[in-house]
Design a protein around this motif. Sequence first.
Motif, PDB file in Angstrom:
ATOM      1  N   ARG A  41      -6.860   4.119  16.739  1.00  0.00           N
ATOM      2  CA  ARG A  41      -5.507   3.762  16.909  1.00  0.00           C
ATOM      3  C   ARG A  41      -5.276   3.319  18.262  1.00  0.00           C
ATOM      4  O   ARG A  41      -5.871   3.620  19.306  1.00  0.00           O
ATOM      5  CB  ARG A  41      -4.609   4.697  16.198  1.00  0.00           C
ATOM      6  CG  ARG A  41      -5.060   5.427  14.834  1.00  0.00           C
ATOM      7  CD  ARG A  41      -4.784   4.281  13.733  1.00  0.00           C
ATOM      8  NE  ARG A  41      -3.575   3.703  13.668  1.00  0.00           N
ATOM      9  CZ  ARG A  41      -2.488   4.225  12.864  1.00  0.00           C
ATOM     10  NH1 ARG A  41      -2.908   5.187  11.915  1.00  0.00           N
ATOM     11  NH2 ARG A  41      -1.457   3.657  12.642  1.00  0.00           N
ATOM     12  N   PHE A  63       8.950   2.149  16.425  1.00  0.00           N
ATOM     13  CA  PHE A  63       7.889   1.721  15.080  1.00  0.00           C
ATOM     14  C   PHE A  63       8.355   0.370  14.517  1.00  0.00           C
ATOM     15  O   PHE A  63       9.553   0.255  14.242  1.00  0.00           O
ATOM     16  CB  PHE A  63       8.230   2.773  14.001  1.00  0.00           C
ATOM     17  CG  PHE A  63       7.725   4.343  14.459  1.00  0.00           C
ATOM     18  CD1 PHE A  63       6.192   4.454  14.429  1.00  0.00           C
ATOM     19  CD2 PHE A  63       8.545   5.286  14.641  1.00  0.00           C
ATOM     20  CE1 PHE A  63       5.669   5.571  14.944  1.00  0.00           C
ATOM     21  CE2 PHE A  63       7.815   6.429  14.741  1.00  0.00           C
ATOM     22  CZ  PHE A  63       6.581   6.769  14.986  1.00  0.00           C
ATOM     23  N   GLY A  95       0.763  -0.026  13.636  1.00  0.00           N
ATOM     24  CA  GLY A  95       0.495   0.570  12.461  1.00  0.00           C
ATOM     25  C   GLY A  95      -0.809   0.071  11.962  1.00  0.00           C
ATOM     26  O   GLY A  95      -1.488  -0.645  12.356  1.00  0.00           O
ATOM     27  N   THR A  99       1.298  -1.690   9.020  1.00  0.00           N
ATOM     28  CA  THR A  99       2.147  -0.926   8.021  1.00  0.00           C
ATOM     29  C   THR A  99       2.079   0.568   8.436  1.00  0.00           C
ATOM     30  O   THR A  99       1.200   1.094   9.170  1.00  0.00           O
ATOM     31  CB  THR A  99       1.999  -1.175   6.483  1.00  0.00           C
ATOM     32  OG1 THR A  99       0.623  -0.548   6.263  1.00  0.00           O
ATOM     33  CG2 THR A  99       2.158  -2.446   6.218  1.00  0.00           C
ATOM     34  N   TRP A 100       3.201   1.265   8.031  1.00  0.00           N
ATOM     35  CA  TRP A 100       3.199   2.695   8.442  1.00  0.00           C
ATOM     36  C   TRP A 100       3.350   3.336   7.107  1.00  0.00           C
ATOM     37  O   TRP A 100       4.003   3.102   5.951  1.00  0.00           O
ATOM     38  CB  TRP A 100       4.562   3.036   9.095  1.00  0.00           C
ATOM     39  CG  TRP A 100       4.576   2.438  10.495  1.00  0.00           C
ATOM     40  CD1 TRP A 100       5.449   1.222  10.819  1.00  0.00           C
ATOM     41  CD2 TRP A 100       4.048   2.655  11.632  1.00  0.00           C
ATOM     42  NE1 TRP A 100       5.177   1.031  12.076  1.00  0.00           N
ATOM     43  CE2 TRP A 100       4.205   1.811  12.426  1.00  0.00           C
ATOM     44  CE3 TRP A 100       2.782   3.767  11.947  1.00  0.00           C
ATOM     45  CZ2 TRP A 100       3.574   1.756  13.776  1.00  0.00           C
ATOM     46  CZ3 TRP A 100       2.425   3.609  13.098  1.00  0.00           C
ATOM     47  CH2 TRP A 100       2.625   2.793  14.046  1.00  0.00           C
ATOM     48  N   ASN A 101       2.904   4.501   6.946  1.00  0.00           N
ATOM     49  CA  ASN A 101       2.723   5.672   6.055  1.00  0.00           C
ATOM     50  C   ASN A 101       4.110   6.293   6.021  1.00  0.00           C
ATOM     51  O   ASN A 101       3.871   7.519   6.771  1.00  0.00           O
ATOM     52  CB  ASN A 101       1.663   6.202   5.763  1.00  0.00           C
ATOM     53  CG  ASN A 101       1.524   7.392   4.591  1.00  0.00           C
ATOM     54  OD1 ASN A 101       2.596   7.169   3.800  1.00  0.00           O
ATOM     55  ND2 ASN A 101       0.820   8.197   4.453  1.00  0.00           N
ATOM     56  N   ALA A 109      -0.916   1.182   4.435  1.00  0.00           N
ATOM     57  CA  ALA A 109      -1.017   2.479   5.183  1.00  0.00           C
ATOM     58  C   ALA A 109      -0.454   3.743   4.260  1.00  0.00           C
ATOM     59  O   ALA A 109      -1.229   4.843   4.178  1.00  0.00           O
ATOM     60  CB  ALA A 109      -0.030   2.640   6.362  1.00  0.00           C
ATOM     61  N   ASP A 116      -0.342   8.950   9.477  1.00  0.00           N
ATOM     62  CA  ASP A 116       0.359   8.439  10.652  1.00  0.00           C
ATOM     63  C   ASP A 116       1.075   9.554  11.377  1.00  0.00           C
ATOM     64  O   ASP A 116       1.510   9.431  12.620  1.00  0.00           O
ATOM     65  CB  ASP A 116       1.392   7.284  10.322  1.00  0.00           C
ATOM     66  CG  ASP A 116       0.589   5.877  10.131  1.00  0.00           C
ATOM     67  OD1 ASP A 116      -0.192   5.597  10.750  1.00  0.00           O
ATOM     68  OD2 ASP A 116       1.144   5.258   9.215  1.00  0.00           O
ATOM     69  N   ASN A 145      10.441  -0.944   7.463  1.00  0.00           N
ATOM     70  CA  ASN A 145       9.140   0.088   7.451  1.00  0.00           C
ATOM     71  C   ASN A 145       9.047   1.049   8.553  1.00  0.00           C
ATOM     72  O   ASN A 145       8.864   2.016   8.320  1.00  0.00           O
ATOM     73  CB  ASN A 145       7.913  -0.583   7.141  1.00  0.00           C
ATOM     74  CG  ASN A 145       6.593   0.401   6.842  1.00  0.00           C
ATOM     75  OD1 ASN A 145       5.368  -0.013   7.033  1.00  0.00           O
ATOM     76  ND2 ASN A 145       6.879   1.538   6.596  1.00  0.00           N
ATOM     77  N   GLY A 146       9.407   0.587   9.881  1.00  0.00           N
ATOM     78  CA  GLY A 146       9.528   1.442  10.925  1.00  0.00           C
ATOM     79  C   GLY A 146      10.452   2.372  10.970  1.00  0.00           C
ATOM     80  O   GLY A 146      10.462   3.485  11.591  1.00  0.00           O
ATOM     81  N   MET A 149       9.542   5.026   8.693  1.00  0.00           N
ATOM     82  CA  MET A 149       8.538   5.828   9.469  1.00  0.00           C
ATOM     83  C   MET A 149       9.521   6.972  10.520  1.00  0.00           C
ATOM     84  O   MET A 149       8.945   8.148  10.572  1.00  0.00           O
ATOM     85  CB  MET A 149       7.559   5.162  10.227  1.00  0.00           C
ATOM     86  CG  MET A 149       6.359   6.059  11.072  1.00  0.00           C
ATOM     87  SD  MET A 149       5.349   6.747   9.869  1.00  0.00           S
ATOM     88  CE  MET A 149       4.880   8.316  10.963  1.00  0.00           C
TER      89      MET A 149
END
Length: 302
Positions: A41, A63, A95, A99-101, A109, A116, A145-146, A149
């Motif tokens: 990462r 994020f 990400g 993307t972020w989970n 993600a 994450d 999406n951030g 997160m």
Amino acid sequence: MSLKLSCLAILAAVAVTTAPTPAQAKFELVERKIKVGNRERSYRAYIPDRVRAGRETSVIFAFHPALGSGKGFVDQANLHRASGAEDFIIVYPEGFRRTWNGGDCCGPAQRRKIDDLGFVKAMFQDLENFGPISKSRNFAAGFSNGWVMSQQVACQMPDRFRAIAGGGAVKQDLSGCGRGSAVSIFIMHGLEDTIAPYQGGKSSLNKTGRGAELPSVAQMANFWKGANNCGSKSSSSRLPGASCESFKGCSGGAEVTVCAVPNMGHWWPGHGGGRKGEKTFGPSRGDLNGAGAAISFFRSKL
């Protein structure tokens, strides 16, 4: 709305143009690659002089939105250029496949169950190579999406995070949140956001009209007010140019502030969009200073 469509409702917001920003504080820019399990990462961090001097410093994780990037969010959010930013290490992570989970969202993600939260923990550890890092007074900011997160770290790592700020999304699964230390919440959300509507309901990305509706910003804020045992409400000037109200008297000195931004769609306040971007995401407000408002909020929680 199906979970897939709910996730897509948070996958918008791309960089179009960059709004004018205040003079940048003095930082050293570093770009790092670290291992999280078997996956590499990366992140970029703005390290202020105070860290090199051996002073314990708080971290802000910024994020990016889905389909964006950490590099792009540098110029969208401009946190490191805001007045007072030199009190923090400011980190722009990348990400997984952009993307972020966030637990219940979003994209690759979330579908691949990317760790994450483990990435955030690994970044904390890696940043200690530059100097002492605060164990409990850290922060997160995010858009779309951030922002999901950002709420995920507030839910799952409350002992390390003191406050979060952002908007452009409504985290739907808040189960397990609010069980540790109180975390202050600062929401900046456009009243003309059709992707994550302020009043809730169908996202403009839901072309079929089927499925569950998205909750409103007020519903999300009410959860955090309850989780933090907040008291009285008052008007606030946290984000000039928006209609804000703050709930204080919360546990541990926390605060929940909600700013409804008029004439703004699916944008970070202060990020100016061109015609092409505004056609998709609605009007932008490049005249606002979301970065300054977020930094001021975080400084008040140090």
